[in-house]
Design an enzyme around this catalytic site. Structure first.
Site, PDB file in Angstrom:
ATOM      1  N   HIS A  41      44.304  80.068  40.610  1.00  0.00           N
ATOM      2  CA  HIS A  41      43.756  80.155  39.261  1.00  0.00           C
ATOM      3  C   HIS A  41      43.659  78.785  38.599  1.00  0.00           C
ATOM      4  CE1 HIS A  41      42.889  81.534  35.236  1.00  0.00           C
ATOM      5  NE2 HIS A  41      43.906  80.846  34.793  1.00  0.00           N
ATOM      6  N   CYS A  42      44.504  77.853  38.976  1.00  0.00           N
ATOM      7  CA  CYS A  42      44.633  76.622  38.184  1.00  0.00           C
ATOM      8  C   CYS A  42      43.645  75.517  38.554  1.00  0.00           C
ATOM      9  CB  CYS A  42      46.061  76.087  38.307  1.00  0.00           C
ATOM     10  SG  CYS A  42      47.298  77.150  37.540  1.00  0.00           S
ATOM     11  N   ILE A  43      43.744  74.988  39.765  1.00  0.00           N
ATOM     12  CA  ILE A  43      43.029  73.754  40.098  1.00  0.00           C
ATOM     13  C   ILE A  43      41.507  73.917  40.081  1.00  0.00           C
ATOM     14  CG2 ILE A  43      42.835  71.864  41.747  1.00  0.00           C
ATOM     15  CD1 ILE A  43      45.619  72.497  42.694  1.00  0.00           C
TER      16      ILE A  43
END
Length: 450
Positions: A280-282
């Site tokens: 989900h983040c990078i």
């Protein structure tokens, strides 16, 4: 003067309740961030109510079944048995919570703009139950200004005021799925609040749950910290992905280069190439800053270029796959069956969010080939917003007969629980995007790096 005394009373009562572990904590969003947080808060002695819009999650939790690897059934069961944790879909119960933590998704739209609909919807649900003396915390990753500019504004539509009637703060989630060395309570926690009183409450609440609290000066600063962490990784991964393509053309092995470079004891930190970015983040968070920066008419060329490079990796890998099939087997990709090893975005987890494996399957089939997958952690492809046609496909069985049916095997995720020696024995062509065969010392002439 009366207003000041009333504000002090709200603050002091909540601070005392937190200090005594008597404050009821509501955690909204029981996914990869929210459920581990809820269990960690309950373990520290607070009564916790978990909220989610998915009834199937509540049914599983009521039965003591965890659907997140970071939370074992035993750990969940202990908090339920102790009466410290229960879950519900009834958001009216937010009215009895003293601390409310928001852990909902913050995805991108099709045009790569921030989609804050989950945060906004949750803020409206909290506003419907908001009362004086509550602390509201946002943990969802977002651009600087979201907590104060959106969440606070929605809550203040009730007529209550932040810093006076209720308190609001931001503490970015920090989770590393599959990393057993760290859990929620042992990862240092960035905290900030809207004003001095909110900041104090944030430090005391999280200080009761995690080992190390790192206070910063404002919610916007805390929001920027999270983006900076993920932008740092995205840009450096893009750098080695670009170097991989350049060094391939020169006949140089990027993996050997990195292994040698990381022996330098200063001034270098190893990052590794791959078939694309997942999680989900990078792949997502850097674009929150890119979007926000347009408001200030400032370009974010590094971030956008990194996104372009990383987004291009699945197509590069499929081109290498097609080239290997042509050169090694004299067969076109359009007439080939390909087995993708690993559907999860990283090793040893079942998390498929933004996984490049999904895009690899699509690209193979767009070029006329057929694709299947094997993943010991993922039995079936669930519904996803970007790859809905793949829903319901199931992992094949891992055995010699099954593997030999494929013209090529594509290593997308290097789970530890896979028998790579068996793959080397069974497969006629292997395209390795993770350097797993060289790393394990398995010699196989049919392995091509990509």
């Amino acid at each position: 003067m009366e207003r000041y005394l009333l504000t002090s009373l709200h603050h002091d009562r909540l601070l005392e309740s937190i200090s005594q572990r008597q404050a009821r904590v509501g955690v909204i969003g029981l996914g990869y961030v929210g459920l581990p947080l809820a269990v960690a808060v309950a373990r520290s002695g607070f009564p916790v109510t978990g909220f989610d819009i998915d009834p199937s999650k509540i049914v599983a939790l009521d039965d003591g079944r965890s659907y997140i690897e970071a939370v074992t059934d035993d750990a969940l069961g202990r908090e339920i048995a102790a009466g410290r944790f229960h879950s519900t879909t009834d958001f009216a119960d937010l009215a009895v919570c003293d601390v409310i933590v928001i852990c909902v998704p913050t995805p991108l739209t099709k045009h790569r703009d921030p989609d804050l609909s989950f945060v906004e919807g949750t803020a409206h649900s909290i506003a419907a139950a908001l009362r004086p003396g509550q602390l509201v915390v946002l943990e969802s990753t977002t651009y600087p200004g979201t907590t104060d500019g959106i969440v606070r504004s929605i809550l203040e539509e009730t007529g209550l005021k932040s810093g006076e009637d209720f308190f609001i703060g931001f503490s970015p989630e920090r989770e590393d799925p599959g990393n057993r060395a760290f859990e929620t309570a042992s990862i240092p926690k960035i905290v900030a609040g809207d004003g001095r009183r909110a900041a104090t409450l944030m430090q005391h609440f999280y200080g009761a749950v995690v080992k190390t609290v790192v206070p910063v000066s404002s919610n916007a600063t805390a929001e920027a910290v999270k983006l900076t962490e993920n932008i740092f990784r995205a840009v450096n991964i893009a750098l080695v992905n670009e170097l991989k393509v350049v060094y391939e053309a020169m006949g140089i092995d990027i993996w050997e280069v990195i292994e040698a470079a990381k022996t330098k004891p200063f001034g270098y930190m190893p990052f590794y190439p791959g078939p694309g970015l997942g999680g989900h983040c990078i792949p997502i968070d850097p674009f929150y800053l890119t979007w926000k920066s347009r408001e200030y008419e400032l370009p974010t060329r590094f971030i956008e270029l990194a996104g372009e490079i990383n987004s291009a990796m699945p197509r590069h890998v499929v081109s290498r796959l097609a080239e290997a099939l042509d050169r090694r087997q004299g067969k076109a990709l359009s007439r080939s069956n390909v087995l993708v090893i690993g559907l999860a975005y990283k090793k040893n987890v079942p998390d498929i969010r933004e996984s490049p494996s999904l895009r690899l399957i699509e690209l193979i089939e767009e070029r006329g080939g057929s694709a299947a997958f094997y993943d010991p952690h993922v039995e079936e492809i669930p519904s996803t917003r970007e790859h809905l046609p793949l829903k319901g496909r199931r992992s094949i069985s891992f055995d010699e007969e099954s593997v030999r049916r494929f013209d090529a095997v594509l290593i997308a995720t290097d789970h530890d629980g896979i028998d790579y020696q068996a793959l080397a024995d069974w497969a006629t062509l292997i395209v390795d995007t993770r350097n797993v065969f060289a790393r394990l010392g398995i010699a196989a002439d049919q392995v091509v790096k990509a």
